[in-house]
Design an enzyme around this catalytic site. Structure first.
Site: not given
Ligand code: NAP
Length: 473
Positions: A203, A227
């Site tokens: 993150d 992805d």
């Protein structure tokens, strides 16, 4: 080479790319093959017919357009099928700032590659509806699977003269699965002292990519992280229309744009073919046709720098897919003398020892049984305490979506109909299969169970995580 036109905008952008590669003088025999929506409609559940599999097995190189994925139920993704069938375990997704494609990041010199693990993780697609209210997807991350993609990323950094590799994982939360890639990365990185390596929580990686993208050279990461991060990095340089990729395995390489079939633009002649053209250039380089690859890349750059672009680039006077390809073909000649963007050595696809791993010692210490239950945790706990009485196992705790709810800990999570019941043996006692199965049988005589996990220790280390609020002992 196998050529798959694909769905939606696929045929338009793939035909454009083929024209450019042919015009660049690449000596390619194209073998056209089918996959995707039309194949699903014919009732082939994988979306990839036998002839296409045979063609790729023969050519070992493919350029493919995007394939539509049926959403929700039913068929598998044809893309994932191809990746898994040919074990193309690394998805290499480079992005680079392009002159003539203005973005909020223009002038920052973005030039990075996301290397995404391509066949494991949640994308193995092993899912079960466990209760009417709860579905499960298994996240499988292996040591060999992590090692080969980590090595490939480090080799790529060396081959392309990129000074650093960051490994982005969520190992702080998923210590066993995401943690596997982190641990493998840290071990393998020691063999690459010439490359600066670091781990970054995924993150924060997303945050850093938006704040200071120029700090990254190569990012290696697990499948789902990759992805998402690679769509983000595409956005940094102008969008999915500019993001090429290579699916690399030990024997087969499949090249494609990062983007999908963009159905709303299908047949409009407005899609940007640059991502597939640049994927074609990656294919040429992989096949050892460096000069042709460089020519194609320089011609795409020159076209954009001349202000010629499709609708996805803001401003100016957008041209059609075909006109963009024409402009690239025109510039192939003038691009011939231009210096390459970076010096590269051929990428060595690493081969790793994938013999099954061994643990010097292994002990079974208990069992998690997942049951469907609509009552209170206290009632379930009382029932299971009775079931376990007189056996070598005791009920240690019950959790609901990972938080202890029995014995009561004061937390009041909202409950769903899916309870994990942890039975453990006393220290030093290893329950036998017969003892575990007889307890499971007894649980099943009172409750509906749907899933069971043996709890093991490997070389003394706990091979399972604790629930929120669970004591280690
Ligand atoms: P998508 O097809 O990549 O399209 C998302 C958006 O990206 C488009 O609406 C468009 O943005 C922009 N875009 C993508 N390609 C472009 C191009 N060549 N030129 C200009 N703009 C482009 O993603 P999706 O809509 O989520 O997926 C559609 C289908 O493709 C799904 O069935 C999905 O499963 C499949 N898919 C296949 C692959 C693959 O084959 N490898 C990859 C991803 C998705 P704007 O709307 O802003 O113009």
């Amino acid at each position: 080479m196998t050529l798959i036109h694909g769905d939606g905008i696929g045929p338009e952008v793939v035909v454009a790319a083929r024209r450019v590669l042919d015009a660049a003088g690449a000596p390619i025999d194209w073998e056209e093959a089918e996959a995707g929506a039309a194949v699903f409609r014919r009732g082939v559940a994988s979306g990839v017919p036998e002839e296409t599999v045979a063609s790729i097995a023969r050519t070992r190189l493919a350029l493919k357009g995007p394939l539509e994925t049926p959403v929700g139920f039913g068929e598998k993704s044809a893309n994932v099928t191809l990746r898994k069938l040919f074990e193309t375990y690394a998805n290499v997704r480079p992005v680079r700032e392009l002159a003539g494609v203005p973005t909020p990041f223009s002038g920052r010199g973005i030039d990075l590659v996301v290397v995404r693990e391509n066949v494991e993780d949640l994308y193995a697609g092993i899912e079960h509806q466990q209760t009417p209210d709860v579905a499960q997807c298994l996240k499988l991350i292996s040591r060999p699977g992590s090692e080969r993609v980590v090595r490939l990323a480090l080799e790529l950094a060396r081959a392309e003269g990129r000074p650093s590799v960051a490994c982005a994982t969520k190992a702080n939360i998923m210590k066993l699965t995401e943690g596997t890639m982190k641990r493998v990365f840290e071990a393998v990185a020691a063999e690459y002292p010439d490359i600066e390596t670091r781990h970054i929580v995924v993150d924060n990686c997303a945050h850093q990519l938006v704040r200071r993208p120029e700090q990254f050279d190569v990012i290696v990461t697990t499948n789902m992280n990759g992805d998402i991060l690679s769509d983000l990095t595409s956005g940094l340089v102008g969008g999915l229309g500019f993001a090429p990729s290579a699916n690399l395995g030990a024997d087969v390489a499949i090249f494609e744009a990062v983007h999908g079939s963009a159905p709303k633009y299908a047949g409009t002649g407005t899609a940007n073919p640059a991502a597939v053209i640049l994927s074609g250039a990656m294919l040429l380089r992989h096949a050892g046709l460096d000069a042709a690859a460089g020519l194609v890349e320089r011609a795409v750059e020159a076209t954009l720098a001349d202000g010629i672009h499709t609708r996805d680039v803001p401003g100016g006077d957008p041209v059609s897919t075909t006109a963009f390809a024409d402009a690239v073909v025109e510039r192939l000649g003038t691009a011939a003398g231009a210096a390459p963007a970076r010096a590269r050595r051929p990428l060595a696809i690493p081969r790793i020892d994938d013999a099954p791993g061994r643990a010097a010692s292994r002990a079974v210490v208990g069992m998690d049984v997942f049951v469907e239950w609509g009552g209170t945790p206290e009632a379930l706990g009382a029932s299971l305490e009775e079931v376990a009485a007189g056996t070598v196992l005791r009920l240690k705790m019950i959790s609901n979506r990972g938080t202890v709810v029995y014995p009561a800990r004061g937390a009041t999570p909202s409950l769903v109909d899916h309870f994990r019941c942890r039975f453990v043996a006393a220290d030093g006692i290893e329950p036998t299969d017969a003892e575990l199965l007889s307890l499971l049988w007894a649980v099943g005589s009172r409750h509906r169970w749907m899933h069971v996990e043996r709890l093991q220790r490997f070389d003394g280390e706990r091979g399972y995580t604790l629930a929120q609020g669970e004591d280690a002992a």
